[in-house]
Design a protein around this motif. Structure first.
Motif, PDB file in Angstrom:
ATOM      1  N   GLY A   3       0.798  -1.215   0.000  1.00  9.24           N
ATOM      2  CA  GLY A   3       0.000   0.000   0.000  1.00  9.24           C
ATOM      3  C   GLY A   3       0.831   1.265   0.000  1.00  9.24           C
ATOM      4  O   GLY A   3       2.025   1.264  -0.297  1.00  9.24           O
ATOM      5  N   SER A   4       0.155   2.363   0.352  1.00  9.23           N
ATOM      6  CA  SER A   4       0.807   3.675   0.285  1.00  9.23           C
ATOM      7  C   SER A   4       1.933   3.806   1.312  1.00  9.23           C
ATOM      8  O   SER A   4       2.914   4.502   1.075  1.00  9.23           O
ATOM      9  N   PHE A   5       1.816   3.121   2.452  1.00  5.75           N
ATOM     10  CA  PHE A   5       2.875   3.181   3.454  1.00  5.75           C
ATOM     11  C   PHE A   5       4.192   2.658   2.891  1.00  5.75           C
ATOM     12  O   PHE A   5       5.252   3.247   3.121  1.00  5.75           O
ATOM     13  N   SER A   6       4.132   1.566   2.121  1.00  5.52           N
ATOM     14  CA  SER A   6       5.361   1.006   1.550  1.00  5.52           C
ATOM     15  C   SER A   6       5.984   1.978   0.556  1.00  5.52           C
ATOM     16  O   SER A   6       7.209   2.098   0.482  1.00  5.52           O
ATOM     17  N   LEU A   7       5.150   2.691  -0.203  1.00  9.20           N
ATOM     18  CA  LEU A   7       5.678   3.682  -1.141  1.00  9.20           C
ATOM     19  C   LEU A   7       6.366   4.820  -0.404  1.00  9.20           C
ATOM     20  O   LEU A   7       7.419   5.312  -0.838  1.00  9.20           O
TER      21      LEU A   7
END
Length: 154
Positions: A3-7
């Motif tokens: 998700g966005s956290f990994s990005l």
């Protein structure tokens, strides 16, 4: 991570790495910005190739050894690459550049494969050929390292 956290995490890591490289360049004024960018580009391309190999190795090791999952094998690959793998790369780079210089019947420093030397020794002009040869040597070096690390893990 997904998700966005990994990005966000990957983006922060990218900027940290680039920041460290820029600090290293600023601490070493003997290298020009162009040389720094060429040196760094070889590292980035090599890291991209290692990433692809690590993905393939993680999948293969999971299937072959029937232990762990791909994420665990990927993490193990990274840890091994960043410890013992760096030493193997050091040895392989020196051995391969020495071998290529010997085959060309020149000293390593005079060889087109001398890492970080991108200028033609006669004209002092930038040589794309030298850069590409050095990049290919680096790709071979990281591939040798990855093969050694996989043999160590199986």
């Amino acid at each position: 991570l997904a998700g966005s956290f990994s990005l966000v995490v990957q983006g922060v890591l990218f900027f940290l790495v680039v920041g460290v490289l820029v600090c290293k360049k600023l601490a070493d004024p003997s290298r020009t910005w162009n040389e720094f960018i060429l040196d760094s580009s070889k590292q980035f391309i090599g890291a991209g190739w290692i990433h692809v190999m690590n993905l393939a190795c993680a999948e293969s090791l999971e299937a072959k050894l029937h232990q762990g999952d791909q994420c665990e094998w990927y993490a193990i690959n990274i840890i091994v690459d960043c410890t013992l793998g760096v030493f193997i790369e050091y040895l392989a780079l020196h051995a391969l550049t020495a071998l290529l210089a010997m085959l060309a019947n020149v000293e390593v420093q005079e060889s087109e494969f001398a890492s970080g030397d991108y200028r033609d020794h006669t004209t002092r002009e930038f040589s794309w050929t030298r850069y590409v040869k050095q990049l290919m040597v680096w790709i071979v070096v990281v591939t040798i390292m990855k093969m050694c690390m996989v043999l160590l893990m199986i």
